[in-house]
Design an enzyme around this catalytic site. Sequence first.
Site, PDB file in Angstrom:
ATOM      1  N   HIS A   1       1.161   4.754  -2.496  1.00 32.06           N
ATOM      2  CA  HIS A   1       0.745   5.544  -3.668  1.00 32.06           C
ATOM      3  C   HIS A   1       2.010   6.194  -4.198  1.00 32.06           C
ATOM      4  O   HIS A   1       2.643   6.982  -3.472  1.00 32.06           O
ATOM      5  CB  HIS A   1      -0.268   6.618  -3.267  1.00 32.06           C
ATOM      6  CG  HIS A   1      -1.503   6.044  -2.646  1.00 32.06           C
ATOM      7  ND1 HIS A   1      -2.652   5.823  -3.368  1.00 32.06           N
ATOM      8  CD2 HIS A   1      -1.758   5.628  -1.380  1.00 32.06           C
ATOM      9  CE1 HIS A   1      -3.571   5.305  -2.567  1.00 32.06           C
ATOM     10  NE2 HIS A   1      -3.055   5.178  -1.356  1.00 32.06           N
TER      11      HIS A   1
ATOM     12  N   GLU B   1     -11.273   3.500   6.058  1.00 31.82           N
ATOM     13  CA  GLU B   1     -10.198   4.387   6.521  1.00 31.82           C
ATOM     14  C   GLU B   1     -10.897   5.497   7.318  1.00 31.82           C
ATOM     15  O   GLU B   1     -10.804   5.552   8.533  1.00 31.82           O
ATOM     16  CB  GLU B   1      -9.414   4.956   5.328  1.00 31.82           C
ATOM     17  CG  GLU B   1      -8.328   5.959   5.707  1.00 31.82           C
ATOM     18  CD  GLU B   1      -7.644   6.618   4.487  1.00 31.82           C
ATOM     19  OE1 GLU B   1      -8.175   6.536   3.359  1.00 31.82           O
ATOM     20  OE2 GLU B   1      -6.576   7.242   4.692  1.00 31.82           O
TER      21      GLU B   1
ATOM     22  N   HIS C   1      -9.693   0.942  -1.182  1.00 33.38           N
ATOM     23  CA  HIS C   1      -9.634   1.608   0.114  1.00 33.38           C
ATOM     24  C   HIS C   1     -11.044   1.557   0.713  1.00 33.38           C
ATOM     25  O   HIS C   1     -12.024   1.898   0.027  1.00 33.38           O
ATOM     26  CB  HIS C   1      -9.247   3.074  -0.052  1.00 33.38           C
ATOM     27  CG  HIS C   1      -7.794   3.315  -0.315  1.00 33.38           C
ATOM     28  ND1 HIS C   1      -7.102   2.707  -1.319  1.00 33.38           N
ATOM     29  CD2 HIS C   1      -6.898   4.126   0.340  1.00 33.38           C
ATOM     30  CE1 HIS C   1      -5.846   3.127  -1.295  1.00 33.38           C
ATOM     31  NE2 HIS C   1      -5.691   3.983  -0.295  1.00 33.38           N
TER      32      HIS C   1
ATOM     33  N   ASP D   1       1.696   4.064   2.735  1.00 34.80           N
ATOM     34  CA  ASP D   1       0.643   4.885   2.116  1.00 34.80           C
ATOM     35  C   ASP D   1       1.230   6.025   1.270  1.00 34.80           C
ATOM     36  O   ASP D   1       1.366   5.885   0.058  1.00 34.80           O
ATOM     37  CB  ASP D   1      -0.313   5.418   3.187  1.00 34.80           C
ATOM     38  CG  ASP D   1      -1.714   5.720   2.655  1.00 34.80           C
ATOM     39  OD1 ASP D   1      -2.004   5.389   1.483  1.00 34.80           O
ATOM     40  OD2 ASP D   1      -2.540   6.281   3.411  1.00 34.80           O
ATOM     41  N   ASP D   2       1.577   7.141   1.920  1.00 40.04           N
ATOM     42  CA  ASP D   2       2.146   8.314   1.221  1.00 40.04           C
ATOM     43  C   ASP D   2       3.354   8.799   2.028  1.00 40.04           C
ATOM     44  O   ASP D   2       3.278   9.814   2.733  1.00 40.04           O
ATOM     45  CB  ASP D   2       1.084   9.412   1.121  1.00 40.04           C
ATOM     46  CG  ASP D   2      -0.134   8.936   0.354  1.00 40.04           C
ATOM     47  OD1 ASP D   2      -0.067   8.829  -0.879  1.00 40.04           O
ATOM     48  OD2 ASP D   2      -1.158   8.629   1.005  1.00 40.04           O
TER      49      ASP D   2
ATOM     50  N   HIS E   1       0.859  -1.194   0.000  1.00 40.93           N
ATOM     51  CA  HIS E   1       0.000   0.000   0.000  1.00 40.93           C
ATOM     52  C   HIS E   1       0.891   1.239   0.000  1.00 40.93           C
ATOM     53  O   HIS E   1       1.249   1.764   1.052  1.00 40.93           O
ATOM     54  CB  HIS E   1      -0.928  -0.046   1.222  1.00 40.93           C
ATOM     55  CG  HIS E   1      -1.956   1.047   1.251  1.00 40.93           C
ATOM     56  ND1 HIS E   1      -3.109   0.955   2.020  1.00 40.93           N
ATOM     57  CD2 HIS E   1      -2.026   2.254   0.643  1.00 40.93           C
ATOM     58  CE1 HIS E   1      -3.826   2.054   1.867  1.00 40.93           C
ATOM     59  NE2 HIS E   1      -3.175   2.872   1.039  1.00 40.93           N
TER      60      HIS E   1
HETATM   61  N1  ADE Z   1      -4.689   8.634  -2.116  1.00 35.51           N
HETATM   62  C1  ADE Z   1      -3.458   8.725  -1.602  1.00 35.51           C
HETATM   63  N2  ADE Z   1      -3.460   8.402  -0.303  1.00 35.51           N
HETATM   64  C2  ADE Z   1      -4.731   8.072   0.020  1.00 35.51           C
HETATM   65  C3  ADE Z   1      -5.374   7.643   1.199  1.00 35.51           C
HETATM   66  N3  ADE Z   1      -4.724   7.481   2.357  1.00 35.51           N
HETATM   67  N4  ADE Z   1      -6.703   7.417   1.162  1.00 35.51           N
HETATM   68  C4  ADE Z   1      -7.377   7.585   0.030  1.00 35.51           C
HETATM   69  N5  ADE Z   1      -6.824   7.987  -1.111  1.00 35.51           N
HETATM   70  C5  ADE Z   1      -5.501   8.225  -1.125  1.00 35.51           C
HETATM   71 ZN    ZN Z   2      -3.864   4.715   0.453  1.00 33.35          ZN
END
Ligand code: ADE
Ligand code: ZN
Length: 337
Positions: free
Chosen positions: A21, A200, A197, A278-279, A19
């Site tokens: 992005h 969350e 997703h 994630d990011d 996971h």
């Molecule tokens: N796009 C990038 N990060 C995300 C996240 N945590 N939740 C939903 N969309 C995303």
């Molecule tokens: Zn994500």
Amino acid sequence: MLNVQLQQLLQGMPKAELHIHIEGSLEPELIFSLAQRNNISLAHASVEALRGAYAFDDLQSFLDIYYAGASVLLREQDFYDMTAAYLQRAKADNVRHAEIFFDPQTHTQRGVPFSDVIHGLDRACREVAQDMSASLILCFLRHLSEEEAFLTLEQALPYRSKFIGVGLDSSECGHPPEKFARVFARCKELGLHLVAHAGEEGPPEYIKTALDVLKVERIDHGVRCLEDQALTSRLANDKVPLTVCPLSNLKLRVFKQLSDHNLMKLLDAGIVATINSDDPAYFGGYINANFVATFEALPLTAAHAKQLARNSFEAAFLSRELKQTYLEEVEDFFAAI
Ligand code: ADE
Ligand code: ZN
């Protein structure tokens, strides 16, 4: 403080990242150098000012900054450079296999050809990920329409061999999985792996509809499943993996502090939970930073570390043989300590 041995174990153990992005791996320094290369002006005056703006109230406040950051990506080489930088960092964290999300609509909406996006990402995976494995998962933006998702799928199909699956990301609340029922059904017919997703920020019902309507094989995040006992048992019994992202959950205020995170409860409930970044450029750390911070905050042990490493490969979309190879690497690693 985590003891040194456990920290070294978390850092050194072989793992998969499922996971991430890729647009969320764009560090402010790279955003500024790509902006200069492409003659794009940015809202912030410096790397420090941009990094200073990374304080989020919720998912949407993050997404606004994340999409602005991605606007510096114009050419194939930009997508290559971003992906190459991520893969180098992943390797340094002993990631043996990565499944990388990308958001083509973020780029095609700005006039970037789909072919440039996928060629840059794919070339980096082939050139940089030589001593590990890496695959791509195309995500549909859920704040856009299903019709737009179908158009994106059409643009993607000439490159079908370059991605292994599709996902669903962006603003969750108000955009339930069933909005994308038909396009996911088509992707299933095409033999693509399916993830989404869900849970969350959105309610546990979104996790159920992702499973029942979209027929996904994994849930991204999914941390709100514990609000529903029957759903929790179902995820555990059916071995539906959750790709959990602790530092993301902290930065987007899904949990107030990391010591409130429910990762250990998910594992105790028998769910195939994994740890991911994630990011990472926006949330303060790559995968090993997520492991270390989570183990610092919760009473997790070396046995949990091994379970999480195994889960990451069990949950991966890999051939039986390669999965077995990686699982043996985990066994060998833990046998040697
Ligand atoms: N796009 C990038 N990060 C995300 C996240 N945590 N939740 C939903 N969309 C995303
Ligand atoms: Zn994500």
